[in-house]
Design a protein around this motif. Structure first.
Motif, mmCIF file in Angstrom:
data_model
loop_
_atom_site.group_PDB
_atom_site.id
_atom_site.type_symbol
_atom_site.label_atom_id
_atom_site.label_comp_id
_atom_site.label_asym_id
_atom_site.label_seq_id
_atom_site.Cartn_x
_atom_site.Cartn_y
_atom_site.Cartn_z
ATOM 1 N N ARG A 55 -10.706 39.386 1.116
ATOM 2 C CA ARG A 55 -10.863 38.037 0.555
ATOM 3 C C ARG A 55 -10.556 38.043 -0.941
ATOM 4 O O ARG A 55 -9.878 37.151 -1.466
ATOM 5 N N LYS A 155 -12.672 32.266 -4.225
ATOM 6 C CA LYS A 155 -13.980 32.296 -4.909
ATOM 7 C C LYS A 155 -13.786 32.115 -6.402
ATOM 8 O O LYS A 155 -12.949 32.776 -7.008
ATOM 9 N N GLU A 188 -20.792 22.596 1.364
ATOM 10 C CA GLU A 188 -21.595 23.807 1.171
ATOM 11 C C GLU A 188 -22.503 23.592 -0.023
ATOM 12 O O GLU A 188 -22.625 22.479 -0.531
ATOM 13 N N GLY A 191 -23.594 28.827 -3.541
ATOM 14 C CA GLY A 191 -23.630 30.216 -3.090
ATOM 15 C C GLY A 191 -23.947 30.410 -1.616
ATOM 16 O O GLY A 191 -24.286 31.511 -1.209
ATOM 17 N N PHE A 192 -23.814 29.358 -0.816
ATOM 18 C CA PHE A 192 -24.094 29.517 0.618
ATOM 19 C C PHE A 192 -23.300 28.525 1.472
ATOM 20 O O PHE A 192 -22.910 27.460 0.995
ATOM 21 N N ILE A 213 -18.316 35.477 4.487
ATOM 22 C CA ILE A 213 -18.336 36.633 5.390
ATOM 23 C C ILE A 213 -19.564 36.532 6.300
ATOM 24 O O ILE A 213 -19.514 36.891 7.477
ATOM 25 N N THR A 214 -20.665 36.010 5.781
ATOM 26 C CA THR A 214 -21.862 35.822 6.608
ATOM 27 C C THR A 214 -21.614 34.717 7.635
ATOM 28 O O THR A 214 -22.034 34.823 8.788
ATOM 29 N N THR A 250 -24.274 36.229 1.461
ATOM 30 C CA THR A 250 -24.414 37.655 1.183
ATOM 31 C C THR A 250 -25.804 37.946 0.591
ATOM 32 O O THR A 250 -26.359 39.000 0.834
HETATM 33 N N1 PMP Z 1 -20.079 29.307 -0.454
HETATM 34 C C1 PMP Z 1 -20.048 29.588 -1.766
HETATM 35 C C2 PMP Z 1 -19.603 28.550 -2.732
HETATM 36 C C3 PMP Z 1 -20.441 30.869 -2.212
HETATM 37 O O1 PMP Z 1 -20.410 31.171 -3.523
HETATM 38 C C4 PMP Z 1 -20.895 31.824 -1.275
HETATM 39 C C5 PMP Z 1 -21.398 33.173 -1.740
HETATM 40 N N2 PMP Z 1 -20.399 34.164 -1.757
HETATM 41 C C6 PMP Z 1 -20.902 31.484 0.089
HETATM 42 C C7 PMP Z 1 -20.478 30.205 0.456
HETATM 43 C C8 PMP Z 1 -21.326 32.462 1.146
HETATM 44 O O2 PMP Z 1 -20.327 33.438 1.342
HETATM 45 P P1 PMP Z 1 -20.686 34.912 1.821
HETATM 46 O O3 PMP Z 1 -21.363 34.793 3.146
HETATM 47 O O4 PMP Z 1 -19.368 35.613 1.904
HETATM 48 O O5 PMP Z 1 -21.598 35.481 0.784
#
Ligand code: PMP
Length: 296
Positions: A55, A155, A188, A191-192, A213-214, A250
């Motif tokens: 990624r 990201k 979203e 961070g999730f 990835i989660t 994550t």
């Molecule tokens: N959306 C955003 C905007 C994020 O910053 C994150 C954190 N990396 C996620 C979703 C979740 O992604 P991941 O499961 O890869 O941490």
């Protein structure tokens, strides 16, 4: 251990995190001209590292960043950084900033990009008590930055919509905020990724979001366990009518959300599908192919 509070790698050297320095003129700082990724180690096992590296490599390419490593070289560097800290539970951050052009120039082509790797003690989205009882959330009045302006699949540090949504959520007494697009679709949060369960089916926003990835891991688990799941388009009203809601990151895997805008979701406790997926996630975390041991 000099690095047990975190290590950073930049300009070819490992230094304690507290000694890592970049220029205040770096465009990563002044213009958010940067990309990054965060992988993690839990109980000395690194989770789906190749997915995070792939990624990150896609993000670099999309924003025309260049680093002096291929995927294998970066992988070796990341694992070495983890070993330097000897942390059991850690965040692995890889960041690439634009750097800065020579003084007097605004030409971004003259920037030397900076790759920075940091390994720090694990940062959880929620406390153990919150993960057990579930979080509260609010549907933000803020609109997510449109995906045709800043691609959410790459990201990035364009976080001011998220930052404002966090303050708004805190003012409303909520833990988290969910942002919708201009068209009202749920996207979203800070961070999730967001999931809902309705009538036994697991749904997550199809696009306009980071391909977490989660999130992918939850969809994989559902496919393997015969839990109906699909990516879909839905609005805040659908989310309010959900049987269960959870978020994925994550920073802690699958975290239940039990109240949305002051109304309980389901019976106001983490639901059976969320609990089952969470249990399988952590079980799969213990072995290959989803995780690999860090050998010291
Ligand atoms: N959306 C955003 C905007 C994020 O910053 C994150 C954190 N990396 C996620 C979703 C979740 O992604 P991941 O499961 O890869 O941490």
């Amino acid at each position: 251990n000099a690095f047990d509070q975190g290590v950073a790698w930049l300009d070819g050297h490992f230094v304690p995190l507290s000694e890592a320095r970049i220029s205040v003129f770096d465009h990563g700082f002044t213009r958010s001209d940067a990309t990054y990724d965060v992988a993690h180690v839990y109980r000395r096992r690194v989770f789906r590292l190749d997915r995070h590296i792939a990624r990150f490599m896609r993000s670099l390419k999309s924003l025309r960043f260049e680093i002096p490593f291929d995927s294998d070289g970066l992988r070796a560097l990341l694992l070495e950084a983890v070993r330097q800290t000897a942390l059991d539970d850690a965040w692995i951050m890889m960041i690439c900033t634009r750097g800065r052009p020579p003084f007097g120039s605004r030409d971004i082509r003259l920037c030397r990009n900076n790759l920075i790797v940091c390994v720090v003690p694990f940062i959880w989205l929620a406390t153990p008590a919150q993960r057990e009882a579930g979080l509260t959330a609010t549907v933000s009045t803020l609109v997510r930055i449109p995906p045709h302006s800043v691609d959410p699949r790459v990201k990035n540090f364009h976080w001011l919509d998220f930052v404002r949504s966090i303050f708004e959520a805190q003012e409303r007494g909520s833990d988290l905020a969910f942002l919708c697009g201009e068209d009202g679709r749920v996207t979203e949060g800070a961070g999730f990724n967001v999931f809902m369960v309705k009538g036994g089916e697991v749904l997550t926003p199809a696009d306009g979001v980071l391909e977490g990835i989660t999130r992918a891991s939850v969809l994989d688990i559902c496919a393997d366990e015969g839990v109906p799941a699909r990516v879909a388009v839905f609005d805040a009203a659908a989310l309010r009518a959900a049987d269960e809601i959870f978020v994925t990151t994550t920073s802690g895997g699958i975290v239940p959300v039990v109240r949305l805008d002051d109304r309980p979701i389901g019976d106001g406790r983490p639901g059976p599908v969320t609990r089952k997926l969470n249990e399988i996630y952590w079980r799969r975390h213990e072995s290959a192919p989803w995780s690999e041991p860090i050998d010291i």
